[in-house]
Write a protein that holds these residues in place. Structure first.
Motif, PDB file in Angstrom:
ATOM      1  N   MET A 163       0.832  -1.182   0.000  1.00  0.00           N
ATOM      2  CA  MET A 163       0.000   0.000   0.000  1.00  0.00           C
ATOM      3  C   MET A 163       0.879   1.249   0.000  1.00  0.00           C
ATOM      4  N   ARG A 164       0.498   2.211  -0.776  1.00  0.00           N
ATOM      5  CA  ARG A 164       1.248   3.461  -0.861  1.00  0.00           C
ATOM      6  C   ARG A 164       0.863   4.376   0.283  1.00  0.00           C
ATOM      7  N   GLU A 165       1.867   4.943   0.934  1.00  0.00           N
ATOM      8  CA  GLU A 165       1.620   5.907   2.000  1.00  0.00           C
ATOM      9  C   GLU A 165       1.173   7.219   1.381  1.00  0.00           C
ATOM     10  N   GLN A 166       0.203   7.861   1.999  1.00  0.00           N
ATOM     11  CA  GLN A 166      -0.202   9.193   1.581  1.00  0.00           C
ATOM     12  C   GLN A 166       0.556  10.185   2.451  1.00  0.00           C
ATOM     13  N   LEU A 167       1.342  11.030   1.812  1.00  0.00           N
ATOM     14  CA  LEU A 167       2.180  11.998   2.512  1.00  0.00           C
ATOM     15  C   LEU A 167       1.934  13.399   1.978  1.00  0.00           C
ATOM     16  N   THR A 168       2.110  14.373   2.857  1.00  0.00           N
ATOM     17  CA  THR A 168       2.072  15.766   2.417  1.00  0.00           C
ATOM     18  C   THR A 168       3.494  16.188   2.066  1.00  0.00           C
ATOM     19  N   LYS A 169       3.637  17.346   1.446  1.00  0.00           N
ATOM     20  CA  LYS A 169       4.980  17.844   1.130  1.00  0.00           C
ATOM     21  C   LYS A 169       5.793  18.056   2.405  1.00  0.00           C
ATOM     22  N   ARG A 170       5.116  18.480   3.469  1.00  0.00           N
ATOM     23  CA  ARG A 170       5.790  18.689   4.749  1.00  0.00           C
ATOM     24  C   ARG A 170       6.288  17.354   5.323  1.00  0.00           C
ATOM     25  N   ASP A 171       5.493  16.285   5.168  1.00  0.00           N
ATOM     26  CA  ASP A 171       5.917  14.953   5.616  1.00  0.00           C
ATOM     27  C   ASP A 171       7.168  14.515   4.864  1.00  0.00           C
ATOM     28  N   VAL A 172       7.176  14.736   3.551  1.00  0.00           N
ATOM     29  CA  VAL A 172       8.316  14.357   2.722  1.00  0.00           C
ATOM     30  C   VAL A 172       9.574  15.103   3.187  1.00  0.00           C
ATOM     31  N   GLU A 173       9.438  16.390   3.481  1.00  0.00           N
ATOM     32  CA  GLU A 173      10.577  17.175   3.963  1.00  0.00           C
ATOM     33  C   GLU A 173      11.100  16.633   5.287  1.00  0.00           C
ATOM     34  N   LYS A 174      10.200  16.292   6.207  1.00  0.00           N
ATOM     35  CA  LYS A 174      10.610  15.737   7.500  1.00  0.00           C
ATOM     36  C   LYS A 174      11.333  14.412   7.332  1.00  0.00           C
ATOM     37  N   ILE A 175      10.823  13.571   6.443  1.00  0.00           N
ATOM     38  CA  ILE A 175      11.456  12.276   6.196  1.00  0.00           C
ATOM     39  C   ILE A 175      12.840  12.475   5.598  1.00  0.00           C
ATOM     40  N   GLN A 176      12.971  13.392   4.631  1.00  0.00           N
ATOM     41  CA  GLN A 176      14.272  13.658   4.025  1.00  0.00           C
ATOM     42  C   GLN A 176      15.263  14.190   5.055  1.00  0.00           C
ATOM     43  N   GLN A 177      14.793  15.043   5.978  1.00  0.00           N
ATOM     44  CA  GLN A 177      15.666  15.549   7.040  1.00  0.00           C
ATOM     45  C   GLN A 177      16.124  14.422   7.959  1.00  0.00           C
ATOM     46  N   GLU A 178      15.199  13.512   8.299  1.00  0.00           N
ATOM     47  CA  GLU A 178      15.582  12.395   9.172  1.00  0.00           C
ATOM     48  C   GLU A 178      16.594  11.489   8.479  1.00  0.00           C
ATOM     49  N   ILE A 179      16.379  11.204   7.187  1.00  0.00           N
ATOM     50  CA  ILE A 179      17.322  10.361   6.446  1.00  0.00           C
ATOM     51  C   ILE A 179      18.705  10.999   6.436  1.00  0.00           C
ATOM     52  N   GLU A 180      18.753  12.290   6.144  1.00  0.00           N
ATOM     53  CA  GLU A 180      20.038  13.001   6.108  1.00  0.00           C
ATOM     54  C   GLU A 180      20.728  12.961   7.469  1.00  0.00           C
ATOM     55  N   HIS A 181      19.962  13.205   8.534  1.00  0.00           N
ATOM     56  CA  HIS A 181      20.535  13.164   9.890  1.00  0.00           C
ATOM     57  C   HIS A 181      21.065  11.771  10.215  1.00  0.00           C
ATOM     58  N   ARG A 182      20.300  10.761   9.867  1.00  0.00           N
ATOM     59  CA  ARG A 182      20.724   9.382  10.160  1.00  0.00           C
ATOM     60  C   ARG A 182      21.970   9.000   9.354  1.00  0.00           C
ATOM     61  N   LYS A 183      22.066   9.461   8.119  1.00  0.00           N
ATOM     62  CA  LYS A 183      23.227   9.128   7.289  1.00  0.00           C
ATOM     63  C   LYS A 183      24.474   9.882   7.719  1.00  0.00           C
ATOM     64  N   LEU A 184      24.320  11.165   8.038  1.00  0.00           N
ATOM     65  CA  LEU A 184      25.490  11.995   8.325  1.00  0.00           C
ATOM     66  C   LEU A 184      25.922  11.975   9.797  1.00  0.00           C
ATOM     67  N   VAL A 185      24.997  11.814  10.719  1.00  0.00           N
ATOM     68  CA  VAL A 185      25.328  11.893  12.133  1.00  0.00           C
ATOM     69  C   VAL A 185      25.250  10.531  12.809  1.00  0.00           C
ATOM     70  N   VAL A 186      24.077   9.933  12.780  1.00  0.00           N
ATOM     71  CA  VAL A 186      23.856   8.682  13.516  1.00  0.00           C
ATOM     72  C   VAL A 186      24.729   7.558  12.962  1.00  0.00           C
ATOM     73  N   ARG A 187      24.868   7.476  11.643  1.00  0.00           N
ATOM     74  CA  ARG A 187      25.677   6.410  11.040  1.00  0.00           C
ATOM     75  C   ARG A 187      27.123   6.506  11.502  1.00  0.00           C
ATOM     76  N   LYS A 188      27.699   7.715  11.493  1.00  0.00           N
ATOM     77  CA  LYS A 188      29.093   7.894  11.934  1.00  0.00           C
ATOM     78  C   LYS A 188      29.263   7.484  13.390  1.00  0.00           C
ATOM     79  N   GLU A 189      28.316   7.890  14.239  1.00  0.00           N
ATOM     80  CA  GLU A 189      28.384   7.529  15.659  1.00  0.00           C
ATOM     81  C   GLU A 189      28.289   6.015  15.851  1.00  0.00           C
ATOM     82  N   ALA A 190      27.413   5.380  15.098  1.00  0.00           N
ATOM     83  CA  ALA A 190      27.227   3.936  15.225  1.00  0.00           C
ATOM     84  C   ALA A 190      28.471   3.176  14.774  1.00  0.00           C
ATOM     85  N   ILE A 191      29.073   3.600  13.676  1.00  0.00           N
ATOM     86  CA  ILE A 191      30.288   2.945  13.182  1.00  0.00           C
ATOM     87  C   ILE A 191      31.416   3.105  14.200  1.00  0.00           C
ATOM     88  N   GLU A 192      31.520   4.294  14.769  1.00  0.00           N
ATOM     89  CA  GLU A 192      32.564   4.542  15.778  1.00  0.00           C
ATOM     90  C   GLU A 192      32.336   3.684  17.029  1.00  0.00           C
TER      91      GLU A 192
END
Length: 166
Positions: free
Chosen positions: A1-30
């Protein structure tokens, strides 16, 4: 099933992905590197905990990216006098003789404990697009349903709602 998202939801998801890739991933690897350096891995709880946290972060990133790929973008706009996305609505339930207040949101921000209901839920689908004062039938399944009366509609803008976890 496709999720129904608003543009604001998409922005929040993109911000979380970026944070997880740039910050959380580095901390986890360390954290994995530090735990591995402590020696014997067969009895090293810190290593397994760090590895689990790293894998959980990667799973969350994949989940969010997949959600964005398959998402259906829905509009937050509605007429001033109609129930729409992010509106707070006061409903009168005839069967229970009770009044409840709900906010209509997308499914990833829905939380029934905080009276945020999804536009994909039976009650959300039923009241979407209706006006204050209207009596609306909420169809739960083929054999059951109930009536609610929309008492008031309040246009609300609140960006503090978190997107749900998987």
């Amino acid at each position: 099933m496709r999720e129904q998202l608003t543009k604001r939801d998409v922005e929040k998801i993109q911000q979380e992905i970026e944070h997880r890739k740039l910050v959380v991933r580095k901390e986890a690897i360390e954290a994995v590197k530090e735990a591995r350096a402590q020696g014997d891995l067969s009895e090293n709880f810190e290593y397994y905990a760090a590895k689990r946290d790293k894998n959980k972060n990667e799973s969350r990133i994949r989940y969010l990216e997949r959600m964005l790929k398959t998402a259906e973008i829905v509009s937050e706009d509605s007429r001033e006098d109609e129930v729409g996305m992010n509106n707070t609505v006061v409903l009168y339930f005839e069967d229970d003789d009770e009044t409840e207040t709900y906010k209509l949101v997308t499914s990833i921000r829905g939380n029934s404990l905080e009276n945020r209901i999804s536009i994909e839920s039976p009650i959300g689908k039923a009241i979407l697009g209706h006006k204050a004062g209207e009596r609306v039938y909420v169809k739960v399944n083929e054999n059951a349903g109930y009536y609610v009366t929309i008492q008031s509609i309040d246009k609300t803008e609140d960006e503090s709602e978190e997107i749900r976890s998987f």
